[in-house]
Write a protein that holds these residues in place. Structure first.
Motif, mmCIF file in Angstrom:
data_model
loop_
_atom_site.group_PDB
_atom_site.id
_atom_site.type_symbol
_atom_site.label_atom_id
_atom_site.label_comp_id
_atom_site.label_asym_id
_atom_site.label_seq_id
_atom_site.Cartn_x
_atom_site.Cartn_y
_atom_site.Cartn_z
ATOM 1 N N LEU A 135 0.838 -1.193 0.000
ATOM 2 C CA LEU A 135 0.000 0.000 0.000
ATOM 3 C C LEU A 135 0.878 1.249 0.000
ATOM 4 N N PRO A 136 0.361 2.353 -0.549
ATOM 5 C CA PRO A 136 1.119 3.601 -0.487
ATOM 6 C C PRO A 136 1.155 4.119 0.958
ATOM 7 N N ALA A 137 2.264 4.727 1.335
ATOM 8 C CA ALA A 137 2.440 5.222 2.711
ATOM 9 C C ALA A 137 1.699 6.536 2.893
ATOM 10 N N GLU A 138 0.381 6.488 2.796
ATOM 11 C CA GLU A 138 -0.477 7.659 2.976
ATOM 12 C C GLU A 138 -1.158 7.543 4.327
ATOM 13 N N THR A 139 -1.530 8.663 4.889
ATOM 14 C CA THR A 139 -2.146 8.696 6.214
ATOM 15 C C THR A 139 -3.357 7.769 6.308
ATOM 16 N N GLY A 140 -4.221 7.798 5.321
ATOM 17 C CA GLY A 140 -5.419 6.958 5.346
ATOM 18 C C GLY A 140 -5.091 5.478 5.364
ATOM 19 N N LYS A 141 -4.102 5.079 4.574
ATOM 20 C CA LYS A 141 -3.706 3.665 4.527
ATOM 21 C C LYS A 141 -3.044 3.247 5.835
ATOM 22 N N ILE A 142 -2.244 4.140 6.414
ATOM 23 C CA ILE A 142 -1.585 3.841 7.685
ATOM 24 C C ILE A 142 -2.631 3.677 8.785
ATOM 25 N N GLU A 143 -3.609 4.580 8.836
ATOM 26 C CA GLU A 143 -4.649 4.499 9.871
ATOM 27 C C GLU A 143 -5.517 3.255 9.692
ATOM 28 N N GLY A 144 -5.833 2.912 8.445
ATOM 29 C CA GLY A 144 -6.599 1.696 8.192
ATOM 30 C C GLY A 144 -5.843 0.457 8.627
ATOM 31 N N THR A 145 -4.542 0.444 8.345
ATOM 32 C CA THR A 145 -3.709 -0.692 8.751
ATOM 33 C C THR A 145 -3.592 -0.737 10.267
ATOM 34 N N ARG A 146 -3.468 0.429 10.900
ATOM 35 C CA ARG A 146 -3.395 0.469 12.366
ATOM 36 C C ARG A 146 -4.658 -0.129 12.979
ATOM 37 N N SER A 147 -5.819 0.173 12.406
ATOM 38 C CA SER A 147 -7.057 -0.391 12.958
ATOM 39 C C SER A 147 -7.093 -1.911 12.761
ATOM 40 N N LYS A 148 -6.549 -2.384 11.642
ATOM 41 C CA LYS A 148 -6.476 -3.834 11.425
ATOM 42 C C LYS A 148 -5.512 -4.477 12.431
ATOM 43 N N LEU A 149 -4.392 -3.800 12.694
ATOM 44 C CA LEU A 149 -3.443 -4.303 13.687
ATOM 45 C C LEU A 149 -4.102 -4.385 15.062
ATOM 46 N N LYS A 150 -4.840 -3.359 15.441
ATOM 47 C CA LYS A 150 -5.530 -3.352 16.734
ATOM 48 C C LYS A 150 -6.542 -4.493 16.804
ATOM 49 N N ARG A 151 -7.250 -4.731 15.694
ATOM 50 C CA ARG A 151 -8.231 -5.825 15.652
ATOM 51 C C ARG A 151 -7.515 -7.168 15.824
ATOM 52 N N LEU A 152 -6.357 -7.317 15.181
ATOM 53 C CA LEU A 152 -5.594 -8.560 15.317
ATOM 54 C C LEU A 152 -5.109 -8.743 16.759
ATOM 55 N N VAL A 153 -4.783 -7.659 17.438
ATOM 56 C CA VAL A 153 -4.389 -7.738 18.847
ATOM 57 C C VAL A 153 -5.584 -8.169 19.688
ATOM 58 N N GLU A 154 -6.736 -7.527 19.468
ATOM 59 C CA GLU A 154 -7.949 -7.854 20.228
ATOM 60 C C GLU A 154 -8.325 -9.322 20.094
ATOM 61 N N ARG A 155 -8.077 -9.887 18.925
ATOM 62 C CA ARG A 155 -8.488 -11.262 18.647
ATOM 63 C C ARG A 155 -7.381 -12.279 18.910
ATOM 64 N N GLY A 156 -6.229 -11.829 19.464
ATOM 65 C CA GLY A 156 -5.185 -12.759 19.880
ATOM 66 C C GLY A 156 -4.180 -13.160 18.823
ATOM 67 N N TRP A 157 -4.177 -12.524 17.672
ATOM 68 C CA TRP A 157 -3.245 -12.872 16.602
ATOM 69 C C TRP A 157 -1.912 -12.144 16.748
ATOM 70 N N LEU A 158 -1.917 -10.964 17.356
ATOM 71 C CA LEU A 158 -0.714 -10.160 17.561
ATOM 72 C C LEU A 158 -0.704 -9.640 18.990
ATOM 73 N N ASP A 159 0.458 -9.114 19.413
ATOM 74 C CA ASP A 159 0.586 -8.454 20.711
ATOM 75 C C ASP A 159 0.984 -7.008 20.487
ATOM 76 N N GLU A 160 0.608 -6.158 21.447
ATOM 77 C CA GLU A 160 0.991 -4.749 21.433
ATOM 78 C C GLU A 160 1.386 -4.387 22.869
ATOM 79 N N ASP A 161 2.647 -4.701 23.240
ATOM 80 C CA ASP A 161 3.107 -4.426 24.600
ATOM 81 C C ASP A 161 3.296 -2.935 24.823
ATOM 82 N N THR A 162 3.805 -2.250 23.795
ATOM 83 C CA THR A 162 3.992 -0.810 23.837
ATOM 84 C C THR A 162 3.041 -0.212 22.809
ATOM 85 N N PRO A 163 2.293 0.841 23.166
ATOM 86 C CA PRO A 163 1.341 1.411 22.203
ATOM 87 C C PRO A 163 1.993 1.738 20.851
#
Length: 180
Positions: A135-163
């Motif tokens: 994806l292009p490194a645009e603010t919208g794409k970064i924020e969309g990916t961040r929300s996907k990362l947060k969802r993956l953390v919530e569902r146990g697929w990833l960890d986020e020890d530091t915000p």
């Protein structure tokens, strides 16, 4: 007399602003009305088409397919799509991770994100992941990916020890001594 004309000009300017505001509201409401009329027209056409199809069916088949007195809308929809392949458009399902579950259950974009995080030498940020998933490194794409990362953390697929820093999930299979 000068102050009277100034007062009239000021009132005229205020009235002009109010008229322009109302005209803008009217244009917005006209647009909404047009959309509602289009929706109504589509529903009318759909109803007429269904009535035509049912009228053209043999009586025994149409009675089996649709009995207005006993068939619910969901039953009618189910019979209309019986045997058809169902695809949900615009909804991505990220299941909660469970032991034995593989990444194949994730939608492709989520799989790509998990793979990039797993391949990273350390914790990864959303802005580092975005170009690696194509994806292009645009603010919208970064924020969309961040929300996907947060969802993956919530569902146990990833960890986020530091915000903002994401790592592969450390699976907790046995209870630790500190857990209840």
């Amino acid at each position: 007399m000068g102050s009277l004309f100034e007062e009239l000009e000021a009132r005229e300017a205020a009235a002009r602003v109010r008229v322009e505001g109302l005209e803008a509201e009217l244009a917005e409401l006209s647009g909404k009305l047009d959309l509602a009329r289009e929706g109504l027209e589509r529903l009318r056409i759909t109803r007429e088409t269904v009535a035509e199809v049912l009228a053209e069916m043999p009586p025994e088949k149409s009675a089996a397919t649709f009995d207005a007195d006993r068939t619910t809308a969901s039953e009618l929809a189910a019979s209309a799509y019986a045997g058809a392949e169902r695809h949900v458009v615009g909804v991505l399902t990220v299941p909660k991770w469970q032991p034995g579950m593989g990444m194949e259950v994730l939608p492709q974009v989520y799989r790509d994100i998990v793979e990039v995080v797993a391949d990273a030498p350390g914790p990864a940020r959303a802005k580092q992941i975005v170009p690696r998933i194509g994806l292009p490194a645009e603010t919208g794409k970064i924020e969309g990916t961040r929300s996907k990362l947060k969802r993956l953390v919530e569902r146990g697929w990833l960890d986020e020890d530091t915000p903002g820093l994401f790592t592969s999930a450390r699976r907790r299979t046995a209870k630790s001594p500190n857990s209840r």
